[in-house]
Design a protein around this motif. Structure first.
Motif, PDB file in Angstrom:
ATOM      1  N   GLY A 401      -3.191 -56.072  15.255  1.00 15.62           N
ATOM      2  CA  GLY A 401      -2.328 -55.306  14.379  1.00 15.62           C
ATOM      3  C   GLY A 401      -0.925 -55.134  14.911  1.00 15.62           C
ATOM      4  N   LEU A 414      -0.474 -45.971  10.421  1.00 14.21           N
ATOM      5  CA  LEU A 414      -1.238 -47.199  10.609  1.00 14.21           C
ATOM      6  C   LEU A 414      -2.612 -47.053   9.978  1.00 14.21           C
ATOM      7  CD1 LEU A 414      -0.430 -48.124  14.338  1.00 14.21           C
ATOM      8  CD2 LEU A 414       0.560 -49.107  12.272  1.00 14.21           C
ATOM      9  N   THR A 415      -3.137 -48.145   9.469  1.00 12.83           N
ATOM     10  CA  THR A 415      -4.489 -48.154   8.916  1.00 12.83           C
ATOM     11  C   THR A 415      -5.496 -48.255  10.059  1.00 12.83           C
ATOM     12  OG1 THR A 415      -4.653 -50.564   8.764  1.00 12.83           O
ATOM     13  CG2 THR A 415      -3.581 -49.408   6.927  1.00 12.83           C
ATOM     14  N   PRO A 416      -6.790 -48.028   9.793  1.00 13.67           N
ATOM     15  CA  PRO A 416      -7.809 -48.191  10.850  1.00 13.67           C
ATOM     16  C   PRO A 416      -7.827 -49.579  11.462  1.00 13.67           C
ATOM     17  CG  PRO A 416      -8.718 -46.974   8.993  1.00 13.67           C
ATOM     18  CD  PRO A 416      -7.356 -47.463   8.563  1.00 13.67           C
ATOM     19  N   ARG A 417      -7.353 -50.574  10.742  1.00 15.81           N
ATOM     20  CA  ARG A 417      -7.330 -51.945  11.263  1.00 15.81           C
ATOM     21  C   ARG A 417      -6.059 -52.243  12.051  1.00 15.81           C
ATOM     22  NH1 ARG A 417      -9.091 -56.542   7.228  1.00 15.81           N
ATOM     23  NH2 ARG A 417      -9.047 -57.608   9.246  1.00 15.81           N
ATOM     24  N   THR A 419      -2.870 -52.133  10.937  1.00 17.01           N
ATOM     25  CA  THR A 419      -1.717 -52.590  10.160  1.00 17.01           C
ATOM     26  C   THR A 419      -0.944 -51.384   9.638  1.00 17.01           C
ATOM     27  OG1 THR A 419      -3.071 -52.712   8.156  1.00 17.01           O
ATOM     28  CG2 THR A 419      -2.874 -54.709   9.477  1.00 17.01           C
ATOM     29  N   ALA A 421       0.383 -48.883   7.099  1.00 17.72           N
ATOM     30  CA  ALA A 421      -0.084 -48.416   5.797  1.00 17.72           C
ATOM     31  C   ALA A 421       1.025 -48.521   4.757  1.00 17.72           C
ATOM     32  CB  ALA A 421      -0.552 -46.968   5.907  1.00 17.72           C
ATOM     33  N   THR A 422       0.659 -48.950   3.568  1.00 13.82           N
ATOM     34  CA  THR A 422       1.617 -49.091   2.471  1.00 13.82           C
ATOM     35  C   THR A 422       1.117 -48.323   1.265  1.00 13.82           C
ATOM     36  OG1 THR A 422       0.554 -51.096   1.626  1.00 13.82           O
ATOM     37  CG2 THR A 422       2.297 -51.381   3.260  1.00 13.82           C
ATOM     38  N   ALA A 424      -0.457 -47.662  -2.386  1.00 11.14           N
ATOM     39  CA  ALA A 424      -1.598 -48.292  -3.040  1.00 11.14           C
ATOM     40  C   ALA A 424      -1.129 -49.447  -3.916  1.00 11.14           C
ATOM     41  CB  ALA A 424      -2.349 -47.266  -3.880  1.00 11.14           C
TER      42      ALA A 424
END
Length: 426
Positions: A401, A414-417, A419, A421-422, A424
């Protein structure tokens, strides 16, 4: 009906014995007649699935037909209408369009990617690529953080829309992965530099050697009307195993960047060199392949490549039907240059002597049931441990990421992965 008369044909690859002596591009230019003949294999389908397979939505049948007719200028105009940098994608794209080619159901698909490169290279050679600054400026300013493929495409689009675009790049040269991640034998840096020169002439400002949060404040960026984060996902996936701290073990991108800098004429201290070494590359993706090709050009004594999963089938599997991009066995130009590919093997530990890696211990694995996250798991097979001699190990097991510091400075989550976050839907 050219597809009934002529089989799929690729441009000539330079002989292995020749190309491993330098970092020049592997593929020779597509001869004009061959490119026109191959473009003529396009069936101009009523429903062109190749366009759906292309992430850019390139109108592929149109420029295939124009190239086949020898109208290269019109072919370039049609290609450039949907593709900011066809000279890049024609060299580097994994070509999902070819997987979706209708002709591929019964025969070899059209060589779309190399026709694309032939069109773009013809445009540059003929002088058709000229700066075209926007006729009207909107008065709005946009900051683009990162000058890799995404940052450059974003800057190009926004600039032609009339906005004033400044690209911030922490490295000393613009280009991101195109500059320092991908080897020269896949894309000559002159191809990148000429496009950057055109973008500058069109009004894009590049501020290299400028790190957001250090050399320029986040507050200064907020003075822009918009900020676009195009910093990529360069954080390498960890391989935290016994012996990982031994000398001679490198993250793949660190290894590739140093060689790319050397090709650029930079003085590179502590450059890992494969000359005379037994090189082991862990990972089965494009980055691993790039490491293999680089090691050959540095004069490696041997190259071994570990893949975690079993070898994929040579033909499209039933669960990946046309027109999806299938996971099938392939031989990259780097594999073609020679390496031992070892499948379904997991690294257990690194062994060393005198503080430097000398061997790698592995165990064979088999695909197991999906884990809690739905991803397949590798199950070790008892009694299959092996030991491999190696004095240079390159870790190319993917990326985890975005780097955390920059999004945090900009107030982005940041997302759990890992990356950024953006909103929806994006």
């Amino acid at each position: 009906m050219t597809f009934l008369e002529h089989p799929r044909r690729m441009p000539r690859r330079r002989p292995v014995a020749e190309r491993v002596q330098d970092f020049d591009e592997v593929y020779a230019p597509f001869a004009e007649e061959d490119a026109r003949q191959q473009a003529g294999r396009c069936m101009d389908c009523g429903v062109p699935f190749c366009q759906a397979g292309c992430p850019l939505g390139n109108v592929i049948p149109d420029w295939n037909a124009l190239a086949h007719d020898g109208d290269w200028h019109a072919a370039y105009r049609r290609l450039r209408a949907t593709n900011n940098f066809p000279e890049f994608t024609g060299r580097l794209c994994p070509a999902p369009c070819e997987s979706a080619c209708v002709l591929g159901i019964i025969d070899g698909p059209v060589t779309i990617e190399h026709i694309e490169q032939a069109i773009a290279d013809r445009a540059w050679a003929e002088g058709w690529v000229q700066p075209t600054p926007p006729a009207h400026r909107t008065g709005r300013r946009v900051a683009v953080v990162g000058s890799g493929p995404a940052g450059l495409a974003c800057a190009d689009q926004l600039n032609h829309a009339g906005h004033a675009v400044t690209v911030f790049e922490r490295d000393d040269r613009a280009g991101g992965l195109l500059r320092y991640g991908i080897p020269d034998f896949k894309i000559d840096r002159a191809v990148l530099d000429r496009r950057l020169a055109v973008m500058e002439a069109e009004g894009v400002v590049f501020r290299t050697g400028t790190e957001v949060g250090t050399d320029v404040s986040v507050g200064a960026l907020r003075a822009y009307d918009a900020v676009v984060l195009c910093a990529g996902a360069p954080r390498p996936r960890a391989l935290d195993l016994p012996g990982r701290a031994l000398g001679g073990i490198y993250i793949a991108m660190d290894y590739l960047v140093r060689q790319n800098r050397r090709c650029a004429g930079d003085a590179v201290p502590e450059r890992p060199d494969a000359r005379g070494r037994h090189v082991l590359v862990i990972g089965g993706g494009d980055t691993a392949s790039d490491c293999i090709g680089t090691a050959h050009r540095q004069g490696a004594a041997s190259v071994t490549n570990f893949h975690l999963w079993p070898a994929p089938p040579p033909e499209r599997p039933a669960d990946q039907p046309w027109p999806f991009h299938p996971h099938v066995f392939c031989v990259s130009t780097s594999h073609e240059e020679g390496c031992e590919r070892v499948w379904a093997v997991q690294t257990l530990a690194f062994e060393g002597r005198g503080g430097r890696v000398r061997a790698v211990r592995t165990i064979d694995v088999a695909p197991g049931p999906p884990g809690p996250d739905g991803r397949r798991q590798a199950v070790p097979i008892p009694g299959t441990e092996r030991r491999w001699a190696a004095d240079l190990v390159l870790v190319a097991v993917g990326f985890a990421g975005a780097e955390r510091s920059l999004p945090e400075r900009l107030g982005a989550a940041l997302t759990p992965r890992g990356t950024v976050a953006t909103d929806a839907g994006y």
